[in-house]
Design a protein around this motif. Sequence first.
Motif, short mmCIF file in Angstrom:
data_model
loop_
_atom_site.label_atom_id
_atom_site.label_comp_id
_atom_site.label_asym_id
_atom_site.label_seq_id
_atom_site.Cartn_x
_atom_site.Cartn_y
_atom_site.Cartn_z
N ALA A 96 0.81 -1.23 0.00
CA ALA A 96 0.00 0.00 0.00
C ALA A 96 0.85 1.28 0.00
O ALA A 96 0.61 2.17 -0.83
N PRO A 97 1.85 1.43 0.88
CA PRO A 97 2.65 2.67 0.82
C PRO A 97 3.46 2.79 -0.47
O PRO A 97 3.70 3.91 -0.96
N LEU A 98 3.87 1.67 -1.04
CA LEU A 98 4.61 1.72 -2.31
C LEU A 98 3.70 2.22 -3.43
O LEU A 98 4.13 3.01 -4.28
N VAL A 99 2.46 1.78 -3.44
CA VAL A 99 1.51 2.22 -4.46
C VAL A 99 1.23 3.71 -4.31
O VAL A 99 1.24 4.46 -5.29
N VAL A 100 1.01 4.16 -3.10
CA VAL A 100 0.79 5.59 -2.87
C VAL A 100 2.05 6.38 -3.28
O VAL A 100 1.95 7.48 -3.84
N GLY A 101 3.21 5.80 -3.06
CA GLY A 101 4.45 6.43 -3.50
C GLY A 101 4.51 6.60 -5.01
O GLY A 101 5.00 7.61 -5.51
N VAL A 102 3.99 5.62 -5.75
CA VAL A 102 3.92 5.74 -7.21
C VAL A 102 3.03 6.92 -7.58
O VAL A 102 3.35 7.70 -8.47
N TRP A 103 1.90 7.05 -6.90
CA TRP A 103 0.97 8.15 -7.19
C TRP A 103 1.65 9.50 -6.97
O TRP A 103 1.53 10.40 -7.79
N VAL A 104 2.35 9.63 -5.84
CA VAL A 104 3.04 10.88 -5.53
C VAL A 104 4.17 11.14 -6.53
O VAL A 104 4.36 12.26 -6.99
#
Length: 150
Positions: A96-104
């Motif tokens: 989950a934090p890796l995916v949000v990192g992709v978004w950012v």
Amino acid sequence: HMVTALTFVFIIGFLCYILLPCNPPRYLIPHLYSHPPKLYGLFLYDTLQGAWDGMSVISGGAFPSLHVAISSIALLYGFRLRHLSRLFCILHFVTAPLVVGVWVATIYLRHHWVIDIVAGLVVAIVAMLLSQYALRWGMRKRLALPLSDS
């Protein structure tokens, strides 16, 4: 289910790229970036970014963000399957934090506008719903076929 959802993501994304062309910020408003005016990276960043920009077939391919749509599909299916085992649950919460990192990162690296991110989330949800519908429809059609003796 996931492969069907990803197929729908690519179809919807490609249609949007053709029907709603939108350039990313790094092409459209480079003069507004002053801190830093140009992104620099370690090792291969400049070479890889230049190669990627040279290979872009569709210059207006920013809306919706398929970076977000594809990573959202992974996140949604990870959430959906997290109850199957403790390992899946741990993997979901690590991912989950890796995916949000992709978004950012898509915003920071000037590949997408914020609206592209929102549209990518919508595309992922629509693709997931379409895949569920398509697979149910296909199963009903399959069960309606007569059985053969061979």
